[in-house]
Write a protein that holds these residues in place. Structure first.
Motif, PDB file in Angstrom:
ATOM      1  N   THR A  17       0.841  -1.208   0.000  1.00  0.00           N
ATOM      2  CA  THR A  17       0.000   0.000   0.000  1.00  0.00           C
ATOM      3  C   THR A  17       0.866   1.244   0.000  1.00  0.00           C
ATOM      4  OG1 THR A  17      -1.801  -1.140   1.111  1.00  0.00           O
ATOM      5  CG2 THR A  17      -1.764   1.267   1.288  1.00  0.00           C
ATOM      6  N   ARG A  18       1.945   1.231   0.729  1.00  0.00           N
ATOM      7  CA  ARG A  18       2.821   2.408   0.786  1.00  0.00           C
ATOM      8  C   ARG A  18       3.533   2.620  -0.545  1.00  0.00           C
ATOM      9  NH1 ARG A  18       4.547   0.343   6.399  1.00  0.00           N
ATOM     10  NH2 ARG A  18       2.604   0.713   7.475  1.00  0.00           N
ATOM     11  N   TYR A  19       3.841   1.550  -1.247  1.00  0.00           N
ATOM     12  CA  TYR A  19       4.385   1.687  -2.601  1.00  0.00           C
ATOM     13  C   TYR A  19       3.358   2.373  -3.500  1.00  0.00           C
ATOM     14  CZ  TYR A  19       8.890  -0.780  -2.931  1.00  0.00           C
ATOM     15  OH  TYR A  19      10.199  -1.123  -2.863  1.00  0.00           O
ATOM     16  N   ARG A  20       2.107   1.956  -3.396  1.00  0.00           N
ATOM     17  CA  ARG A  20       1.041   2.560  -4.205  1.00  0.00           C
ATOM     18  C   ARG A  20       0.866   4.037  -3.862  1.00  0.00           C
ATOM     19  NH1 ARG A  20      -3.637  -0.759  -2.607  1.00  0.00           N
ATOM     20  NH2 ARG A  20      -4.833   0.821  -3.694  1.00  0.00           N
ATOM     21  N   ILE A  21       0.969   4.381  -2.582  1.00  0.00           N
ATOM     22  CA  ILE A  21       0.851   5.780  -2.155  1.00  0.00           C
ATOM     23  C   ILE A  21       1.974   6.604  -2.768  1.00  0.00           C
ATOM     24  CG2 ILE A  21       1.065   7.326  -0.169  1.00  0.00           C
ATOM     25  CD1 ILE A  21      -0.416   5.095   1.464  1.00  0.00           C
ATOM     26  N   ILE A  22       3.197   6.112  -2.661  1.00  0.00           N
ATOM     27  CA  ILE A  22       4.351   6.843  -3.215  1.00  0.00           C
ATOM     28  C   ILE A  22       4.196   6.987  -4.729  1.00  0.00           C
ATOM     29  CG2 ILE A  22       6.837   6.724  -3.638  1.00  0.00           C
ATOM     30  CD1 ILE A  22       7.071   5.515  -0.790  1.00  0.00           C
ATOM     31  N   ALA A  23       3.739   5.946  -5.400  1.00  0.00           N
ATOM     32  CA  ALA A  23       3.550   6.018  -6.857  1.00  0.00           C
ATOM     33  C   ALA A  23       2.509   7.073  -7.212  1.00  0.00           C
ATOM     34  CB  ALA A  23       3.132   4.650  -7.399  1.00  0.00           C
ATOM     35  N   ALA A  24       1.391   7.086  -6.494  1.00  0.00           N
ATOM     36  CA  ALA A  24       0.337   8.065  -6.784  1.00  0.00           C
ATOM     37  C   ALA A  24       0.811   9.491  -6.530  1.00  0.00           C
ATOM     38  CB  ALA A  24      -0.903   7.769  -5.946  1.00  0.00           C
ATOM     39  N   LEU A  25       1.539   9.688  -5.444  1.00  0.00           N
ATOM     40  CA  LEU A  25       1.995  11.033  -5.087  1.00  0.00           C
ATOM     41  C   LEU A  25       3.217  11.472  -5.892  1.00  0.00           C
ATOM     42  CD1 LEU A  25       1.458  10.933  -1.231  1.00  0.00           C
ATOM     43  CD2 LEU A  25       0.062  12.117  -2.940  1.00  0.00           C
ATOM     44  N   SER A  26       3.876  10.549  -6.562  1.00  0.00           N
ATOM     45  CA  SER A  26       5.018  10.917  -7.408  1.00  0.00           C
ATOM     46  C   SER A  26       4.552  11.705  -8.621  1.00  0.00           C
ATOM     47  CB  SER A  26       5.781   9.671  -7.858  1.00  0.00           C
ATOM     48  OG  SER A  26       6.424   9.081  -6.761  1.00  0.00           O
ATOM     49  N   ALA A  27       3.338  11.428  -9.059  1.00  0.00           N
ATOM     50  CA  ALA A  27       2.791  12.124 -10.227  1.00  0.00           C
ATOM     51  C   ALA A  27       2.302  13.518  -9.874  1.00  0.00           C
ATOM     52  CB  ALA A  27       1.653  11.306 -10.835  1.00  0.00           C
ATOM     53  N   GLU A  28       1.709  13.665  -8.667  1.00  0.00           N
ATOM     54  CA  GLU A  28       1.172  14.963  -8.260  1.00  0.00           C
ATOM     55  C   GLU A  28       0.876  14.972  -6.767  1.00  0.00           C
ATOM     56  OE1 GLU A  28      -2.934  15.706  -9.643  1.00  0.00           O
ATOM     57  OE2 GLU A  28      -2.957  13.588 -10.230  1.00  0.00           O
ATOM     58  N   SER A  29       0.865  16.150  -6.199  1.00  0.00           N
ATOM     59  CA  SER A  29       0.473  16.348  -4.809  1.00  0.00           C
ATOM     60  C   SER A  29      -1.044  16.187  -4.718  1.00  0.00           C
ATOM     61  CB  SER A  29       0.898  17.756  -4.375  1.00  0.00           C
ATOM     62  OG  SER A  29       0.464  18.027  -3.084  1.00  0.00           O
ATOM     63  N   LEU A  30      -1.510  15.428  -3.726  1.00  0.00           N
ATOM     64  CA  LEU A  30      -2.945  15.184  -3.579  1.00  0.00           C
ATOM     65  C   LEU A  30      -3.374  15.383  -2.133  1.00  0.00           C
ATOM     66  CD1 LEU A  30      -3.191  11.847  -5.608  1.00  0.00           C
ATOM     67  CD2 LEU A  30      -4.073  14.079  -6.328  1.00  0.00           C
ATOM     68  N   HIS A  31      -4.643  15.789  -1.949  1.00  0.00           N
ATOM     69  CA  HIS A  31      -5.162  15.856  -0.585  1.00  0.00           C
ATOM     70  C   HIS A  31      -5.687  14.477  -0.200  1.00  0.00           C
ATOM     71  CE1 HIS A  31      -9.469  16.136  -1.682  1.00  0.00           C
ATOM     72  NE2 HIS A  31      -9.067  16.951  -2.648  1.00  0.00           N
ATOM     73  N   VAL A  32      -5.802  14.244   1.092  1.00  0.00           N
ATOM     74  CA  VAL A  32      -6.085  12.921   1.625  1.00  0.00           C
ATOM     75  C   VAL A  32      -7.356  12.316   1.046  1.00  0.00           C
ATOM     76  CG1 VAL A  32      -6.557  11.627   3.739  1.00  0.00           C
ATOM     77  CG2 VAL A  32      -4.778  13.362   3.723  1.00  0.00           C
ATOM     78  N   SER A  33      -8.428  13.083   0.971  1.00  0.00           N
ATOM     79  CA  SER A  33      -9.686  12.525   0.460  1.00  0.00           C
ATOM     80  C   SER A  33      -9.554  12.054  -0.988  1.00  0.00           C
ATOM     81  CB  SER A  33     -10.812  13.551   0.564  1.00  0.00           C
ATOM     82  OG  SER A  33     -11.092  13.824   1.917  1.00  0.00           O
ATOM     83  N   GLU A  34      -8.889  12.842  -1.816  1.00  0.00           N
ATOM     84  CA  GLU A  34      -8.693  12.453  -3.216  1.00  0.00           C
ATOM     85  C   GLU A  34      -7.798  11.218  -3.312  1.00  0.00           C
ATOM     86  OE1 GLU A  34      -8.874  12.170  -7.286  1.00  0.00           O
ATOM     87  OE2 GLU A  34     -10.160  13.300  -5.925  1.00  0.00           O
ATOM     88  N   LEU A  35      -6.739  11.181  -2.528  1.00  0.00           N
ATOM     89  CA  LEU A  35      -5.843  10.027  -2.538  1.00  0.00           C
ATOM     90  C   LEU A  35      -6.577   8.775  -2.069  1.00  0.00           C
ATOM     91  CD1 LEU A  35      -3.004   8.939  -3.019  1.00  0.00           C
ATOM     92  CD2 LEU A  35      -2.412   9.681  -0.706  1.00  0.00           C
ATOM     93  N   ALA A  36      -7.400   8.896  -1.032  1.00  0.00           N
ATOM     94  CA  ALA A  36      -8.182   7.751  -0.543  1.00  0.00           C
ATOM     95  C   ALA A  36      -9.120   7.232  -1.628  1.00  0.00           C
ATOM     96  CB  ALA A  36      -8.967   8.147   0.708  1.00  0.00           C
ATOM     97  N   ARG A  37      -9.764   8.140  -2.355  1.00  0.00           N
ATOM     98  CA  ARG A  37     -10.654   7.728  -3.461  1.00  0.00           C
ATOM     99  C   ARG A  37      -9.871   6.981  -4.541  1.00  0.00           C
ATOM    100  NH1 ARG A  37     -13.439  12.491  -2.269  1.00  0.00           N
ATOM    101  NH2 ARG A  37     -12.106  13.781  -3.589  1.00  0.00           N
ATOM    102  N   ARG A  38      -8.749   7.540  -4.924  1.00  0.00           N
ATOM    103  CA  ARG A  38      -7.957   6.917  -5.997  1.00  0.00           C
ATOM    104  C   ARG A  38      -7.440   5.540  -5.604  1.00  0.00           C
ATOM    105  NH1 ARG A  38      -4.432  11.570  -9.080  1.00  0.00           N
ATOM    106  NH2 ARG A  38      -6.156  13.037  -9.356  1.00  0.00           N
TER     107      ARG A  38
END
Length: 108
Positions: A17-38
């Protein structure tokens, strides 16, 4: 960096899960609710992972106000390099705690 700090840094990222978080945030800065949805996960569970990554120095979080006045916490990846090789392990453990005495090392 102490052995304990090095282990904490490695274990903080050693989770799918932390790998997925880092991958998602590597593309762009996101707020928690948007990141949780994605990522398809609850915010409380996501916060637990984000906190672990932030404490280990992989992420940085900041609060921003939305146009309607809501506080949104945005996260972004902090540039990092993680090297795990025998030299890094020896440096973290140190010669006194490597498991071999100097006498044993000289015999080899």
């Amino acid at each position: 960096m102490s052995l304990e700090e090095e282990i904490a840094r490695i274990t903080a990222v050693a989770h799918p899960t932390r790998y997925r978080i880092i991958a998602a945030l590597s593309a762009e800065s996101l707020h928690v609710s948007e990141l949780a949805r994605r990522l398809g996960m609850s915010r409380p569970l996501l916060y637990m992972h984000l906190q672990r990554l932030e404490e280990a120095g992989y992420l940085s979080g900041r609060l921003e106000l939305s146009p309607d006045g809501k506080a949104l916490k945005y996260f972004e990846v902090v540039p990092f390099t993680l090297t795990i090789d025998p030299a890094a392990i020896m440096a973290a453990v140190g010669p006194a705690r490597s498991g071999r005495s100097q006498t044993e090392s000289r015999k080899r």
